[in-house]
Design a protein around this motif. Structure first.
Motif, PDB file in Angstrom:
ATOM      1  N   LYS A   1       0.844  -1.194  -0.006  1.00 35.07           N
ATOM      2  CA  LYS A   1       0.165   0.083   0.034  1.00 35.07           C
ATOM      3  C   LYS A   1       1.129   1.338   0.091  1.00 35.07           C
ATOM      4  CE  LYS A   1      -4.385  -1.802   1.340  1.00 35.07           C
ATOM      5  NZ  LYS A   1      -3.938  -3.113   2.006  1.00 35.07           N
ATOM      6  N   ASN A   2       2.150   1.252   0.784  1.00 43.24           N
ATOM      7  CA  ASN A   2       2.852   2.424   0.750  1.00 43.24           C
ATOM      8  C   ASN A   2       4.068   2.142   0.594  1.00 43.24           C
ATOM      9  OD1 ASN A   2       3.390   1.406   3.249  1.00 43.24           O
ATOM     10  ND2 ASN A   2       1.490   2.447   3.965  1.00 43.24           N
ATOM     11  N   ALA A   3       5.035   3.332   0.244  1.00 43.09           N
ATOM     12  CA  ALA A   3       6.490   3.371  -0.016  1.00 43.09           C
ATOM     13  C   ALA A   3       7.253   4.649   0.718  1.00 43.09           C
ATOM     14  CB  ALA A   3       6.706   3.082  -1.437  1.00 43.09           C
ATOM     15  N   VAL A   4       8.278   4.227   0.767  1.00 48.56           N
ATOM     16  CA  VAL A   4       9.132   5.494   1.084  1.00 48.56           C
ATOM     17  C   VAL A   4      10.136   5.504  -0.194  1.00 48.56           C
ATOM     18  CG1 VAL A   4      11.391   6.135   2.353  1.00 48.56           C
ATOM     19  CG2 VAL A   4       9.226   5.544   3.511  1.00 48.56           C
ATOM     20  N   VAL A   5      10.565   6.831  -0.869  1.00 48.92           N
ATOM     21  CA  VAL A   5      11.450   7.024  -1.747  1.00 48.92           C
ATOM     22  C   VAL A   5      12.738   7.388  -1.123  1.00 48.92           C
ATOM     23  CG1 VAL A   5      12.082   8.450  -3.784  1.00 48.92           C
ATOM     24  CG2 VAL A   5       9.651   7.760  -3.280  1.00 48.92           C
ATOM     25  N   MET A   6      13.803   6.591  -1.619  1.00 50.52           N
ATOM     26  CA  MET A   6      15.145   7.054  -1.294  1.00 50.52           C
ATOM     27  C   MET A   6      15.956   7.021  -2.148  1.00 50.52           C
ATOM     28  SD  MET A   6      17.395   4.330   1.249  1.00 50.52           S
ATOM     29  CE  MET A   6      18.605   3.505   0.290  1.00 50.52           C
ATOM     30  N   SER A   7      16.632   8.229  -2.410  1.00 49.80           N
ATOM     31  CA  SER A   7      17.487   8.489  -3.591  1.00 49.80           C
ATOM     32  C   SER A   7      18.691   9.475  -3.064  1.00 49.80           C
ATOM     33  CB  SER A   7      16.879   9.183  -4.785  1.00 49.80           C
ATOM     34  OG  SER A   7      15.721   9.623  -4.560  1.00 49.80           O
ATOM     35  N   GLU A   8      19.965   9.146  -3.884  1.00 50.08           N
ATOM     36  CA  GLU A   8      20.929  10.007  -3.666  1.00 50.08           C
ATOM     37  C   GLU A   8      20.735  11.484  -4.252  1.00 50.08           C
ATOM     38  OE1 GLU A   8      23.680   7.616  -5.858  1.00 50.08           O
ATOM     39  OE2 GLU A   8      23.476   8.696  -7.666  1.00 50.08           O
ATOM     40  N   ASP A   9      21.359  12.510  -3.694  1.00 51.79           N
ATOM     41  CA  ASP A   9      21.172  13.725  -4.127  1.00 51.79           C
ATOM     42  C   ASP A   9      22.003  14.057  -5.433  1.00 51.79           C
ATOM     43  OD1 ASP A   9      21.515  16.920  -2.326  1.00 51.79           O
ATOM     44  OD2 ASP A   9      20.479  16.404  -4.205  1.00 51.79           O
ATOM     45  N   ALA A  10      21.438  13.926  -6.488  1.00 49.30           N
ATOM     46  CA  ALA A  10      22.341  13.905  -7.767  1.00 49.30           C
ATOM     47  C   ALA A  10      21.381  14.399  -8.995  1.00 49.30           C
ATOM     48  CB  ALA A  10      22.925  12.786  -8.278  1.00 49.30           C
ATOM     49  N   ALA A  11      22.142  14.873  -9.955  1.00 47.00           N
ATOM     50  CA  ALA A  11      21.382  15.528 -11.049  1.00 47.00           C
ATOM     51  C   ALA A  11      20.397  14.834 -11.722  1.00 47.00           C
ATOM     52  CB  ALA A  11      22.288  15.933 -12.096  1.00 47.00           C
ATOM     53  N   TRP A  12      20.742  13.399 -11.734  1.00 42.96           N
ATOM     54  CA  TRP A  12      19.739  12.439 -12.642  1.00 42.96           C
ATOM     55  C   TRP A  12      18.283  12.252 -11.639  1.00 42.96           C
ATOM     56  CZ3 TRP A  12      18.352   7.303 -11.497  1.00 42.96           C
ATOM     57  CH2 TRP A  12      19.238   6.723 -10.356  1.00 42.96           C
ATOM     58  N   THR A  13      18.493  12.347 -10.208  1.00 45.18           N
ATOM     59  CA  THR A  13      17.535  11.898  -9.268  1.00 45.18           C
ATOM     60  C   THR A  13      16.348  12.928  -9.260  1.00 45.18           C
ATOM     61  OG1 THR A  13      18.710  12.480  -7.293  1.00 45.18           O
ATOM     62  CG2 THR A  13      18.661  10.054  -8.054  1.00 45.18           C
ATOM     63  N   LYS A  14      16.752  14.258  -9.529  1.00 45.03           N
ATOM     64  CA  LYS A  14      15.631  15.525  -9.256  1.00 45.03           C
ATOM     65  C   LYS A  14      14.446  14.880 -10.213  1.00 45.03           C
ATOM     66  CE  LYS A  14      18.681  18.934  -7.102  1.00 45.03           C
ATOM     67  NZ  LYS A  14      19.940  18.682  -7.683  1.00 45.03           N
ATOM     68  N   PRO A  15      14.412  14.920 -11.460  1.00 45.88           N
ATOM     69  CA  PRO A  15      13.295  14.587 -12.049  1.00 45.88           C
ATOM     70  C   PRO A  15      12.808  13.065 -11.835  1.00 45.88           C
ATOM     71  CG  PRO A  15      15.292  14.592 -13.644  1.00 45.88           C
ATOM     72  CD  PRO A  15      15.867  14.990 -12.466  1.00 45.88           C
ATOM     73  N   LEU A  16      13.775  12.197 -11.479  1.00 48.25           N
ATOM     74  CA  LEU A  16      13.363  10.969 -11.128  1.00 48.25           C
ATOM     75  C   LEU A  16      12.395  11.024  -9.868  1.00 48.25           C
ATOM     76  CD1 LEU A  16      14.141   7.753 -11.782  1.00 48.25           C
ATOM     77  CD2 LEU A  16      15.208   7.950  -9.667  1.00 48.25           C
TER      78      LEU A  16
END
Lengths: 308, 291, 417
Positions: C180-195
């Motif tokens: 039902k639910n999720a947490v988004v975990m990404s590195e702070d980089a150029a490609w992940t902003k739009p991701l």
């Protein structure tokens, strides 16, 4: 004796400049680009040498001053579209402020402690740029709309002229009365004070001059490359290259810095086919020079003369 | 719960960084050398350990042992090939030898890093944990390996402290750091002393590297960060002080962890850097330093 | 006596300098004009970057073996940018002005590609990235078409990567496992902003409520606080956006036995060596990839993987597929255009409709919001989602190429069934 020395040096320098000026006639655009970068690096190395060779202050983070000048100029050009000369001047002011900030602990700390402060300054600037990525472009860096010139030859002449002018000024400073006082205060501040010299004032001057040249060159480099980024201007590895260039060329010779920088950049390009290992070979070479020829290329030549 | 998590979470990794820093600070205290190839030596130990454990099937214990030996060997190489020749060189004036050693070790560190990247790529690797599985400690789920690492690090640091402060060899080391010439007059061979210190350093750095590989994983790209970490800790704690390094490692570490938990993971390195600046301005010899 | 020695030394120094410069000039000199030169800029010290150059070389050799392009052979010249944007720019300049490349392929790092893009515009040379996924790359082409039209993005753009993850989540995580639910975990980089922006938009539409969004410093080595923070929210799944890191968070996830599954985009998890690098901690990790070994996305996939593996000893990384395809695409474009003139080449490239190793490749056009990036969708490029099981990458989505069922390690506690 000294006049003999400087005239030999003078002739050597004149020959170098004359040859360098006509190189664009038959060298490819790419090679010219490499040499241009080498010339700008030469100014970095010379400015560093003034601070280290003379004032005795080891600056492990010359890129702090360079970065301040470069990024200030880049941000002004990007956001407000100011013309290049204004941006460069702003860069100089910003680097000057940074230089004075660095000078403060320098007056109280000796040797490796001051070196550590300079390293921390670079780390702080790097982190600040990454954190305020909205304004500075972060790790990606910024492209600036204005460049000095699209022609490789023109850029080359700008770079060469700039380096020559800076070399003349810095060399002149080092041989002037101020330079001698700096050298004295660098090597033995207690005695220098005893002789009545204002060590603090002279150290501050050395920092300011080094900062001005570093900031100016940093700003110009941005407009040459068309981009400003942490990796090209601020990374510790760039600082290391500057120090190696100055040491390779010969510390306390000022001009050696220019020589060392051109040689270093040239060598890493020549070694490019080695691919990954070229950094390894260049570092190994630099290490070998430090171990066996600590006086550097030019230093070796000059020392022999002075020993007579 | 959060507080317990923060407390337990940082404990082992801090002990690990303290281990590395202790070696770093000993070298400075006794040999007067700020070894900027420190991270490189730790990573050599880690990568060689991983390689032996996996490719040669030596398993985690065998791999760890070989890794530590690799660390020792690299430390010797650093001392004998880079540091000692510069210190003994007659062409370099005495006041400048520190700077040259610094630049020399920096270059050596870069050489190590590029050579490792060439052989192993810059992808980080990990070693299989020596003690797999988790236990619940005070309501916080903790891997057994982490506890083991914390225990090992504290034991070793304790041993080093005992060595430096209570044994004869240790006292010789301390004396060498304070007055090398006086020591020679008393009949001690300085070169022996230096070799002993570098041996201890090699083992400590090697152990730290191997443990790091089995806990967080590491690769050639981390070498610079590890060196920076070690010298931040050492500057804050005091160059030359074993207990200072331990204290600083925990101080800096918990600062970072608190920032990551309570403020934002992106801002993690900032407080440590600010602390570093403050220490250098206000108390340059570090919290427990002597010089 | 002494003065002669000094003169000798000075001459030596001068001589060294001049030789260096002369050598520079000679070493960079170009050879004959006949072959078609393609510059390829990669990062030799990273698994993905090295794959880029190798795959391109393999493609060139295959084309040459079959007669080349209109009788001319393809010469691939490779450069290593050491993961630095400045060196990438320099390599590009060298490729074009010195080595006379007519097309340059380059880099899987968005930072590097974004730095090169304005130079492709200034020097008017087609420039194709087989691996950098930042949205800004095609956006710049759209915003200033006349200048930036030379750049093409031959990989799935960040937003489409996110869409692929959302489509997978909808079909599998929500419909099959009722998460039902999720947490988004990404590195702070150029490609992940739009991701991340797309994740936050499409995950709820797929059926997963986003409870938290964590962006961490790419230099992080200790992920424990992050995993603890995530666990406190009790999400059903962690959706990742990581590339700069991969081994470390995965190993720590496994060692700490975090009871929440990980899916999303983990670029390092797409490498064939990931299992070994993590000592098996990768078990159960799900990631999107361009292709999966053993799965024939197109008739060309399996042959390419086998040939590459046989030749280089390890399977290709994700940008290797694109890099290989793009050499063929460029060859076809040159044939179509009948010349290597940059503007004609750009027009010809825009007409690309090529069945490559990972799908059917077409580029979006001038009027689309993201010009010159690969089109995403069924029948074109969708990517494949895989899960690591017992040392192997098993394809689990889309259903028509899946060759295994999802299985999670024992410490994962899946919620409501």
């Amino acid at each position: 004796m000294r006049s003999l020395l400087s005239s030999r040096l003078l002739w050597g320098a004149l020959v170098f400049v004359a040859v360098a000026a006509v190189l664009p006639l038959w060298l490819s655009a790419y090679v010219l680009g490499v040499l241009t970068a080498g010339y700008y690096f030469g100014v970095f190395a010379m400015a560093w040498d003034l601070l280290f060779g003379f004032a005795g202050e080891v600056n492990f983070g010359p890129t702090f001053l360079i970065g301040l000048g470069a990024y200030t100029a880049a941000m002004l050009n990007n956001r407000f579209g100011l013309a290049i000369p204004w941006c460069v001047m702003a860069g100089i002011v910003s680097a000057l402020i940074g230089g004075l900030l660095l000078a403060m602990p320098a007056l109280r700390l000796r040797g490796p402690y001051f070196g550590l402060v300079t390293l921390v300054a670079v780390l702080l600037l790097q982190n600040a740029i990454v954190i305020f990525a909205g304004v500075t472009g972060g790790e990606i860096g910024m492209t600036v709309p204005d460049v000095l010139s699209l022609s490789a030859a023109t850029n080359y002449w700008y770079g060469l002229a700039f380096m020559v002018i800076c070399a003349v000024i810095l060399f002149g400073l080092s041989r002037s009365a101020m330079g001698l006082i700096l050298q004295a205060s660098g090597q033995d501040p207690i005695e220098a004070r005893a002789l009545g010299f204002n060590v603090t004032k002279h150290k501050l001057m050395a920092f300011s001059i080094s900062a001005v040249f570093a900031g100016m060159t940093g700003a110009l480099l941005v407009f040459y490359m068309g981009t400003a980024s942490v990796g090209t201007l601020i990374d510790i590895s760039i600082g290391v290259q500057i120090i190696i260039a100055a040491v390779l060329g010969g510390r306390r010779s000022i001009l050696g810095g220019a020589l060392g920088a051109v040689f270093l950049i040239g060598a890493s390009e020549v070694l490019r086919p080695l691919g990954q290992l070229n950094t390894f070979v260049v570092s190994a070479l630099a290490l070998a020079v430090i171990l066996f020829f600590p006086d550097g290329l030019l230093g070796h030549v000059l020392r022999r003369r002075e020993a007579q | 719960m959060l507080a317990r998590q923060i407390l337990i979470d940082g404990f082992a990794i801090r002990a690990l960084y303290a281990l590395g820093a202790v070696g770093f600070t000993l070298i400075f205290g006794v040999s007067g050398v700020l070894n900027l190839a420190h991270g490189g030596i730790m990573v050599i130990a880690a990568l060689i350990g991983w390689f032996t454990a996996g490719e040669f099937g030596a398993g985690p214990y065998g791999g760890a042992l070989v890794g530590i030996l690799a660390g020792l060997a690299s430390a010797y190489a650093t001392y004998l090939l880079v540091v000692r020749p510069i210190q003994r060189s007659r062409a370099i004036p005495k006041e400048e030898s520190e700077i040259f050693v610094l630049t020399g070790t920096l270059l050596w560190g870069i050489m190590i890093q590029t050579a490792l990247a060439y052989k192993f790529t810059d992808n980080p690797v990990t070693m299989r944990p020596i003690l797999p599985g988790v236990v619940t400690l005070g309501g916080v789920r903790t891997p057994r390996n982490e506890i083991m690492i914390a225990v090992v690090c504290w034991l070793v640091i304790g041993l080093v402290w005992l060595l430096v402060n209570r044994t004869r060899t240790g006292k010789t080391l301390l004396a060498a750091s304070m007055n090398p010439r006086g020591l020679t007059l008393l009949g001690f061979e300085l070169s022996r002393v230096h070799l002993v210190v570098w041996s201890i350093y090699g083992v400590l750095a090697g152990l730290a590297g191997v443990l790091l590989a089995s806990f967080l994983g590491t690769g050639s790209g981390n070498a610079g960060q590890l060196t920076a970490s070690a010298f931040s800790i050492v500057v804050v704690g005091g160059l030359g002080s074993v207990s200072g390094s331990l204290l600083a490692a925990y101080l800096v570490g918990y600062l970072e962890t608190l920032t990551a938990y309570l403020i934002a993971p992106t801002l993690r390195p900032i407080p440590a850097l600010i602390l570093l600046v403050l220490v250098v301005y206000i108390r340059p010899q570090g919290l427990l330093g002597r010089r | 006596m002494c003065s002669r020695k000094t003169a000798f030394r000075s001459t030596c120094v001068a001589g060294i300098l001049l030789t260096t410069i002369a050598c520079l000039n000679a070493c960079s000199g170009s050879t004959t004009k006949d072959p078609i030169r393609i510059g390829v800029i990669g990062e030799e010290s990273s698994v993905a970057g090295a794959s880029l150059t190798k795959a391109a070389m393999m493609a060139a050799e295959e084309i040459n073996a079959k007669g080349g392009v209109n009788g001319r052979s393809i010469q691939v010249i490779t450069y290593d940018n050491h993961s630095s944007a400045a060196e990438g720019v320099r390599a590009f300049q060298r490729a074009v002005s010195d080595d006379k490349a007519v097309v340059v392929l380059g880099s899987y790092l968005s930072e590097v590609v974004l730095a090169i893009e304005p130079w492709a515009a200034r020097m008017r040379v087609p420039f194709i990235t087989p691996g950098a996924s930042s949205n800004d790359i095609p956006k710049r082409v759209h915003d200033d078409y006349e200048h930036n039209k030379y750049t093409f993005q031959a990989t799935t753009m960040s937003e489409f990567v996110a869409q692929s993850v959302c489509d997978f989540s909808h079909d599998v995580l929500v419909k099959q496992f009722h998460l039902k639910n999720a947490v988004v975990m990404s590195e702070d980089a150029a490609w992940t902003k739009p991701l991340d922006a797309r994740y936050l938009d499409c995950l709820p539409k797929a059926g997963l409520e986003v409870m938290d969004h964590i962006r961490f410093n790419p230099d992080t080595t200790d992920f424990t606080p992050i995993f603890n923070q995530i666990e406190r929210k009790h999400p059903d799944v962690i959706i990742t956006g990581i590339s700069h890191v991969g081994v470390q968070p995965t190993v720590q996830w496994h060692d700490q036995q975090v009871p929440i599954p990980m899916a999303g985009q983990s670029s390092q998890a797409t490498n064939g060596t990931f299992w070994k690098d993590t000592n098996g901690a990768a078990d159960g990790v799900i990631t999107r990839n361009t292709a999966v070994p053993g799965v024939a996305l197109t008739p060309k996939t399996i042959a390419f993987v086998e040939d590459y593996t046989k030749r280089y000893g390890l399977p290709p990384a994700y940008c290797g597929y694109s890099s290989y395809d793009m050499v063929y695409v460029v060859a076809e474009a040159i044939k179509r255009a009948g010349s290597t003139d940059p503007d004609k080449l750009v027009e010809a490239l825009e007409q690309t409709d090529y069945i490559g190793t990972s799908g059917r490749e077409q580029f979006y056009g001038r009027d689309d919001p993201f010009t010159h990036t690969l089109k995403y969708g069924p029948g074109l490029i969708t990517g494949v989602h895989l899960q690591w099981q017992n040392g192997k990458q098993v394809a689990i989505w889309p259903a028509d190429v899946a060759n295994g069922k999802i299985a999670f390690p024992s410490f994962i506690k899946l919620s409501a069934k």
